[in-house]
Write a protein that holds these residues in place. Structure first.
Motif, PDB file in Angstrom:
ATOM      1  N   ASP A 198      11.601  -9.248  74.328  1.00 32.29           N
ATOM      2  CA  ASP A 198      10.997  -8.194  75.131  1.00 32.29           C
ATOM      3  C   ASP A 198       9.525  -8.097  74.737  1.00 32.29           C
ATOM      4  N   VAL A 199       8.712  -7.510  75.601  1.00 34.89           N
ATOM      5  CA  VAL A 199       7.270  -7.445  75.351  1.00 34.89           C
ATOM      6  C   VAL A 199       6.781  -6.019  75.544  1.00 34.89           C
ATOM      7  N   VAL A 200       5.952  -5.564  74.613  1.00 31.78           N
ATOM      8  CA  VAL A 200       5.292  -4.258  74.713  1.00 31.78           C
ATOM      9  C   VAL A 200       3.797  -4.462  74.531  1.00 31.78           C
ATOM     10  N   ALA A 201       2.999  -3.809  75.362  1.00 34.09           N
ATOM     11  CA  ALA A 201       1.539  -3.868  75.229  1.00 34.09           C
ATOM     12  C   ALA A 201       0.967  -2.507  75.567  1.00 34.09           C
ATOM     13  N   GLY A 202      -0.107  -2.145  74.875  1.00 33.93           N
ATOM     14  CA  GLY A 202      -0.707  -0.841  75.134  1.00 33.93           C
ATOM     15  C   GLY A 202      -2.146  -0.777  74.679  1.00 33.93           C
ATOM     16  N   ALA A 203      -2.855   0.255  75.147  1.00 26.71           N
ATOM     17  CA  ALA A 203      -4.245   0.488  74.762  1.00 26.71           C
ATOM     18  C   ALA A 203      -4.497   1.985  74.782  1.00 26.71           C
ATOM     19  N   GLY A 204      -5.489   2.419  74.000  1.00 29.86           N
ATOM     20  CA  GLY A 204      -5.782   3.839  73.958  1.00 29.86           C
ATOM     21  C   GLY A 204      -7.167   4.121  73.419  1.00 29.86           C
ATOM     22  N   TYR A 205      -7.575   5.365  73.577  1.00 26.81           N
ATOM     23  CA  TYR A 205      -8.893   5.789  73.096  1.00 26.81           C
ATOM     24  C   TYR A 205      -8.792   7.223  72.605  1.00 26.81           C
ATOM     25  N   LYS A 206      -9.428   7.490  71.458  1.00 26.49           N
ATOM     26  CA  LYS A 206      -9.441   8.832  70.882  1.00 26.49           C
ATOM     27  C   LYS A 206     -10.870   9.230  70.565  1.00 26.49           C
ATOM     28  N   ALA A 207     -11.250  10.423  70.999  1.00 24.60           N
ATOM     29  CA  ALA A 207     -12.587  10.949  70.725  1.00 24.60           C
ATOM     30  C   ALA A 207     -12.458  12.419  70.392  1.00 24.60           C
ATOM     31  N   GLY A 208     -12.786  12.773  69.154  1.00 19.65           N
ATOM     32  CA  GLY A 208     -12.707  14.164  68.736  1.00 19.65           C
ATOM     33  C   GLY A 208     -11.283  14.682  68.798  1.00 19.65           C
ATOM     34  N   ASN A 209     -11.068  15.752  69.533  1.00 20.61           N
ATOM     35  CA  ASN A 209      -9.761  16.391  69.633  1.00 20.61           C
ATOM     36  C   ASN A 209      -8.945  15.909  70.822  1.00 20.61           C
ATOM     37  N   TRP A 210      -9.414  14.851  71.489  1.00 14.75           N
ATOM     38  CA  TRP A 210      -8.719  14.334  72.660  1.00 14.75           C
ATOM     39  C   TRP A 210      -8.307  12.880  72.438  1.00 14.75           C
ATOM     40  N   GLY A 211      -7.160  12.522  72.984  1.00 13.34           N
ATOM     41  CA  GLY A 211      -6.710  11.146  72.895  1.00 13.34           C
ATOM     42  C   GLY A 211      -5.912  10.757  74.118  1.00 13.34           C
ATOM     43  N   PHE A 212      -6.029   9.496  74.540  1.00 11.32           N
ATOM     44  CA  PHE A 212      -5.280   8.983  75.689  1.00 11.32           C
ATOM     45  C   PHE A 212      -4.721   7.619  75.335  1.00 11.32           C
ATOM     46  N   LYS A 213      -3.449   7.388  75.687  1.00 13.82           N
ATOM     47  CA  LYS A 213      -2.824   6.091  75.472  1.00 13.82           C
ATOM     48  C   LYS A 213      -1.939   5.738  76.655  1.00 13.82           C
ATOM     49  N   ILE A 214      -1.854   4.439  76.909  1.00 15.96           N
ATOM     50  CA  ILE A 214      -0.937   3.922  77.918  1.00 15.96           C
ATOM     51  C   ILE A 214      -0.230   2.707  77.326  1.00 15.96           C
ATOM     52  N   VAL A 215       1.074   2.610  77.555  1.00 14.78           N
ATOM     53  CA  VAL A 215       1.852   1.521  76.970  1.00 14.78           C
ATOM     54  C   VAL A 215       2.934   1.110  77.961  1.00 14.78           C
ATOM     55  N   GLY A 216       3.209  -0.191  78.020  1.00 17.42           N
ATOM     56  CA  GLY A 216       4.251  -0.702  78.899  1.00 17.42           C
ATOM     57  C   GLY A 216       5.225  -1.577  78.144  1.00 17.42           C
ATOM     58  N   GLY A 217       6.489  -1.571  78.571  1.00 18.17           N
ATOM     59  CA  GLY A 217       7.513  -2.411  77.961  1.00 18.17           C
ATOM     60  C   GLY A 217       8.302  -3.167  79.015  1.00 18.17           C
ATOM     61  N   TYR A 218       8.626  -4.428  78.723  1.00 17.65           N
ATOM     62  CA  TYR A 218       9.370  -5.275  79.664  1.00 17.65           C
ATOM     63  C   TYR A 218      10.658  -5.742  79.003  1.00 17.65           C
TER      64      TYR A 218
END
Length: 368
Positions: free
Chosen positions: A212-232
């Protein structure tokens, strides 16, 4: 013979005898200098050097006892009270190398339930170096994106697989941007049941070799963070994507996470279920597995509010396109350092079987 000659002769004889005795004397060896345990603070609190080496060691764990009333994962359960004990032993090592720290993480777990049922297992065992990790730990679909709320029943609505083998690379740019790619074992099973989720719906195959494969990316700045990840899921040939936003407002923590299933009529490892099969079994006995999972999508949200330095209140809400609703709240109370008292209540609603469940947990946990 005069007195002077006698005295001189006697002195010479005594000196010769003393010299001969000294030549035969056993001289005790000096004791080896003691090597005291040295603190190793390069990798965090609790590490110390293994004597005679440059490897740092950390030993910790937990002892937990908790009572459970009804079951947030089984709408047909009528268990009034279940008492449960868990012991974990954590062993971590770290050594500095030219490629960065060489680390290992090992966790052993032992459990006991009312009625005498016992179990034990190697929960985690992995090695990491230069951003790469190989071995057993939770799926990066959960680890990278982040688990759901700070509640015990956070995965009553499934958020991803746990406890599987993987080869993972984590990238950190140092400016807030991170990424992950992971090849995960598609046959992490024991006695025909997977170690994640509910074993009744999985279709792992011993003769299947594609990971199976998982890939993701994200960004964090100060008190905020965003991530996205997918799995197959390479067996089902379907997968899922999760996106998450985290924020802090003073001491208050909040998150919002959404998931999309590539085929809402099917369950796969990344959009599955932790629910008992009764959650999607009609009164006539027919099973619609999709109604136990997300359907096409799922959403989670929650807050954590510190009341004082010993007490914190948490709330998590979750809902799926298959019309399963979950609300969980708890209080985390630390009367003294490393000791937790945690009462929690979960409400579940299953539209497909028209059922409502209220489940409770009272947990006591000592960490060391």
């Amino acid at each position: 013979m005069n007195i002077k000659s006698l005295l001189l002769g006697s002195a010479a004889a005594i000196a010769a005898a003393s010299a001969a005795h000294a030549a035969d004397a056993i001289v005790a060896a000096e004791p080896e200098p003691l090597e005291y345990v040295r603190i190793c603070d390069a990798y965090g609190t609790g590490y110390f050097y293994i004597p005679g080496t440059e490897t740092c060691l950390k030993i910790g764990g937990k002892v937990r006892t908790e009572g459970e009333w009804y079951d947030a994962y089984n709408p047909r359960s009528r268990v009034g009270t279940l008492w449960h004990e868990r012991v974990e032993l954590d062993v971590d090592t770290a050594t500095d190398t030219e490629y960065g720290p060489l680390k290992t993480n090992t966790i052993f777990r032992w459990e006991w339930n009312d009625g005498g049922a016992t179990s034990s297992k190697l929960l985690f065992a992995n090695i990491s170096l230069a951003g790469f990790t190989v071995g057993k730990l939770d799926s990066q679909f959960n680890l990278y994106a982040g688990y759901a709320g700070d509640v015990i029943n956070d995965d009553a609505i499934y958020d991803g697989p746990y406890e599987l083998n993987q080869l993972t690379y984590n990238y950190d740019a140092g400016n807030g941007f991170t990424a992950v790619i992971s090849l995960e074992d598609s046959y992490s099973a024991s006695d025909g049941e997977a170690s994640y989720g509910a074993g009744w719906w999985t279709d792992d195959k011993s003769n299947h070799y594609a990971p199976d494969v998982v890939a993701g990316a994200g960004y964090k700045a100060g008190n905020w963070g965003f991530k996205i990840v997918g799995g197959y899921d390479s067996i089902v040939e379907e997968g899922a994507i999760k996106a998450r936003i985290d924020a802090k407002f003073g001491g208050v923590e909040a998150f919002l996470m959404g998931g999309w299933n590539t085929d809402g009529d099917k369950l796969n490892k990344y959009a599955g279920t932790n629910q008992d099969i009764s959650a999607c079994t009609t009164s006539s006995g027919s099973v619609n597995a999709g109604k136990c999972g997300w359907g096409d999508w799922a959403v989670w949200g929650g807050v954590g509010v510190p009341i004082n330095d010993k007490l914190k209140w948490n709330l998590q809400l979750a809902y799926t396109e298959s019309k399963i609703f979950e609300a969980t709240t708890n209080l985390k109370f630390h009367p003294v350092k490393d000791f937790l008292v945690e009462p929690e209540v979960t409400y579940m609603h299953y539209d497909f079987i028209n059922n409502d469940t209220v489940a409770g947990i009272l947990r006591f946990e000592r960490n060391f």
